[in-house]
Design an enzyme around this catalytic site. Structure first.
Site, PDB file in Angstrom:
ATOM      1  N   SER A  75       0.788  -1.104  -0.045  1.00 40.37           N
ATOM      2  CA  SER A  75       0.057   0.040  -0.048  1.00 40.37           C
ATOM      3  C   SER A  75       0.937   1.382  -0.018  1.00 40.37           C
ATOM      4  CB  SER A  75      -0.892   0.040   1.230  1.00 40.37           C
ATOM      5  OG  SER A  75      -1.570   1.155   1.422  1.00 40.37           O
ATOM      6  N   TYR A 167     -11.207  14.171  -0.746  1.00 42.01           N
ATOM      7  CA  TYR A 167     -10.580  14.091  -1.957  1.00 42.01           C
ATOM      8  C   TYR A 167      -9.900  15.267  -2.645  1.00 42.01           C
ATOM      9  CZ  TYR A 167      -9.866  12.301  -6.948  1.00 42.01           C
ATOM     10  OH  TYR A 167      -9.491  11.970  -7.905  1.00 42.01           O
ATOM     11  N   LYS A 171      -6.010  16.096  -3.071  1.00 42.73           N
ATOM     12  CA  LYS A 171      -5.524  16.500  -4.693  1.00 42.73           C
ATOM     13  C   LYS A 171      -4.895  17.761  -4.658  1.00 42.73           C
ATOM     14  CE  LYS A 171      -6.276  12.538  -6.622  1.00 42.73           C
ATOM     15  NZ  LYS A 171      -5.181  11.658  -6.991  1.00 42.73           N
TER      16      LYS A 171
HETATM   17  P1  NAI Z   1      -8.922   3.005 -10.701  1.00 50.11           P
HETATM   18  O1  NAI Z   1      -9.621   2.623  -9.577  1.00 50.11           O
HETATM   19  O2  NAI Z   1      -9.206   2.382 -11.862  1.00 50.11           O
HETATM   20  O3  NAI Z   1      -7.309   2.623 -10.424  1.00 50.11           O
HETATM   21  C1  NAI Z   1      -6.491   3.161  -9.243  1.00 50.11           C
HETATM   22  C2  NAI Z   1      -5.721   2.026  -8.559  1.00 50.11           C
HETATM   23  O4  NAI Z   1      -5.141   2.319  -7.219  1.00 50.11           O
HETATM   24  C3  NAI Z   1      -6.570   0.636  -8.326  1.00 50.11           C
HETATM   25  O5  NAI Z   1      -5.955  -0.530  -8.902  1.00 50.11           O
HETATM   26  C4  NAI Z   1      -6.416   0.309  -6.882  1.00 50.11           C
HETATM   27  O6  NAI Z   1      -6.297  -0.941  -6.453  1.00 50.11           O
HETATM   28  C5  NAI Z   1      -4.923   1.145  -6.800  1.00 50.11           C
HETATM   29  N1  NAI Z   1      -4.852   1.442  -5.155  1.00 50.11           N
HETATM   30  C6  NAI Z   1      -5.682   1.975  -4.493  1.00 50.11           C
HETATM   31  N2  NAI Z   1      -5.264   2.102  -3.166  1.00 50.11           N
HETATM   32  C7  NAI Z   1      -4.252   1.845  -3.230  1.00 50.11           C
HETATM   33  C8  NAI Z   1      -3.289   1.720  -2.249  1.00 50.11           C
HETATM   34  N3  NAI Z   1      -3.023   2.060  -0.921  1.00 50.11           N
HETATM   35  N4  NAI Z   1      -1.869   1.381  -2.627  1.00 50.11           N
HETATM   36  C9  NAI Z   1      -1.613   0.908  -3.957  1.00 50.11           C
HETATM   37  N5  NAI Z   1      -2.419   0.940  -4.992  1.00 50.11           N
HETATM   38  C10 NAI Z   1      -3.596   1.327  -4.433  1.00 50.11           C
HETATM   39  O7  NAI Z   1      -8.938   4.661 -10.858  1.00 50.11           O
HETATM   40  P2  NAI Z   1      -8.494   5.481 -11.912  1.00 50.11           P
HETATM   41  O8  NAI Z   1      -9.605   6.398 -12.483  1.00 50.11           O
HETATM   42  O9  NAI Z   1      -7.548   4.792 -12.936  1.00 50.11           O
HETATM   43  O10 NAI Z   1      -7.697   6.485 -10.981  1.00 50.11           O
HETATM   44  C11 NAI Z   1      -6.103   6.824 -11.075  1.00 50.11           C
HETATM   45  C12 NAI Z   1      -5.840   8.057 -10.340  1.00 50.11           C
HETATM   46  O11 NAI Z   1      -6.377   9.179 -11.036  1.00 50.11           O
HETATM   47  C13 NAI Z   1      -6.274   8.261  -8.986  1.00 50.11           C
HETATM   48  O12 NAI Z   1      -5.211   8.953  -8.339  1.00 50.11           O
HETATM   49  C14 NAI Z   1      -7.505   9.103  -9.163  1.00 50.11           C
HETATM   50  O13 NAI Z   1      -8.024   9.860  -8.101  1.00 50.11           O
HETATM   51  C15 NAI Z   1      -7.094  10.053 -10.283  1.00 50.11           C
HETATM   52  N6  NAI Z   1      -8.084  10.892 -11.165  1.00 50.11           N
HETATM   53  C16 NAI Z   1      -9.124  10.185 -11.569  1.00 50.11           C
HETATM   54  C17 NAI Z   1     -10.062  10.585 -12.409  1.00 50.11           C
HETATM   55  C18 NAI Z   1     -10.803   9.905 -13.494  1.00 50.11           C
HETATM   56  O14 NAI Z   1     -11.700  10.720 -13.992  1.00 50.11           O
HETATM   57  N7  NAI Z   1     -10.789   8.768 -13.409  1.00 50.11           N
HETATM   58  C19 NAI Z   1     -10.007  11.998 -12.436  1.00 50.11           C
HETATM   59  C20 NAI Z   1      -9.138  12.838 -11.525  1.00 50.11           C
HETATM   60  C21 NAI Z   1      -8.270  12.108 -11.049  1.00 50.11           C
END
Ligand code: NAI
Length: 325
Positions: A75, A167, A171
């Site tokens: 993590s 959040y 961010k």
């Molecule tokens: P997602 O849920 O598809 O991928 C995020 C990954 O982070 C998951 O595989 C999860 O298992 C992993 N994760 C969560 N907690 C963890 C931890 N403690 N240690 C290691 N891995 C961990 O989400 P997505 O959309 O790909 O998001 C990626 C990043 O982009 C995040 O930081 C999110 O907040 C940010 N973001 C996403 C947006 C969107 O529109 N999808 C918009 C703005 C920001």
């Protein structure tokens, strides 16, 4: 397709690379020659549970395509986890060149009801988690006088979205972290930028709709024009901007970039020209502020200081132009 931007001999840590954006970053960077540490805790989109399969599947796919990757399941949300992630890169590949802090999840709620657990979990994974990974990664980069950081911000923090006080706090904090890493890293060949991505990943599934209770926000959402977005809110539409920012070619640092529906744009933190109080050492009154409030808010001239010393330069220039000094 021309792939002149390469990552050969570069070692990249990508946190949260088991799904969504991080997964696509990892696959594309590996295709372009990077060795990847695929970190993922493998929990749910609300941060519950853990599983090795998220990271393993991505590593498997990279290897199937002829690339080089190792998995890490720690993590990001603890200092020990951050150190272990960086150690995985050092043990497997001997160095760290690129660090994309991307892991995260959501726990949305209305501001007044947000509890301690919802605040802590989100600050831990996004803000502290990025710090915990970036700090040991920075130390490795400094040894070789080269590094590229990409922190993952959000338009929720920079522009605003209801029901995300936890959040957006996290961010927004990452913008500050990226700025300081960029300033200090300038002494050691290390660059740092922040990306504000947009993708309908699994996080979209846990956004909820509670925020629709805020009339002004609900109205804005109802009237939003999504006509440029169909089929373009995918990780693939975000990856080119993010990976360019961590390439050797990219000389940008201290930057904030938005990727939204195929529109890529630099986001700037600017100060208006403002109003300078009359010469001398007598502070203005509240009434003086009220009287000049329009000028204080006037948007026709903006400045973009990239450090505190530069802000003082802007103030002195403005004071000179306004005839105060
Ligand atoms: P997602 O849920 O598809 O991928 C995020 C990954 O982070 C998951 O595989 C999860 O298992 C992993 N994760 C969560 N907690 C963890 C931890 N403690 N240690 C290691 N891995 C961990 O989400 P997505 O959309 O790909 O998001 C990626 C990043 O982009 C995040 O930081 C999110 O907040 C940010 N973001 C996403 C947006 C969107 O529109 N999808 C918009 C703005 C920001």
């Amino acid at each position: 397709m021309s792939t002149s931007i390469r990552f050969d001999n570069r070692v990249a840590i990508i946190t949260g690379a088991g799904n969504g954006l991080g997964r696509d970053y990892a696959l594309e960077m590996a295709r372009r020659g990077a060795k990847i540490v695929v970190n993922d805790l493998g929990g749910s989109a609300e941060g519950a549970g853990a599983s090795k399969s998220a990271a393993d599947l991505v590593v498997e796919q990279i290897r199937k395509e002829g690339g080089d990757a190792v998995a890490n399941y720690d993590s990001v949300a603890t200092a020990d986890g951050g150190r272990a992630i960086v150690q995985t890169a050092v043990d497997a590949y001997g160095q760290v060149d690129i660090c994309i802090c991307n892991a995260g999840f959501l726990r949305n709620n209305r501001f007044e009801d947000m509890d301690q657990e919802q605040l802590d979990a989100i600050l831990d994974v996004h803000l502290k988690g990025s710090f915990y990974v970036a700090q040991p990664a920075y130390r490795e980069m400094k040894k070789r006088n080269y590094g590229r950081f990409l922190f993952t911000g959000s338009s929720s923090a920079m522009f605003g979205h209801a029901w995300q006080a936890n959040y957006a706090s996290a961010k927004g904090g990452l913008m500050g972290l990226s700025h300081i890493v960029a300033i200090e890293g300038s002494a050691y060949g290390i660059k740092s930028n922040l990306i504000m991505p947009n993708a309908e990943s699994r996080l979209a599934g846990v956004m909820g709709e509670g925020y629709l209770e805020i009339p002004e926000f609900a109205e804005k959402l109802a009237n939003a024009d999504f006509s440029a977005s169909a089929g373009r809110l995918t990780p693939e539409f975000n990856t080119p901007m993010s990976l360019y920012l961590v390439s050797e070619q990219c000389q940008s640092t201290h930057g904030i970039f938005s990727a939204n529906s195929g529109r890529y744009a630099k986001v700037r933190i600017c100060a208006a020209d403002g109003w300078v109080a009359p010469a001398g050492q007598v502070a203005p009154s509240l009434e003086d502020i009220a009287e000049h409030f329009e000028q204080i808010c006037d948007g026709s001239i903006y400045h973009e200081p990239l450090s505190i010393p530069e802000e003082f330069n802007v103030v002195a220039d403005t004071a000179r132009r306004q005839g105060v000094i």
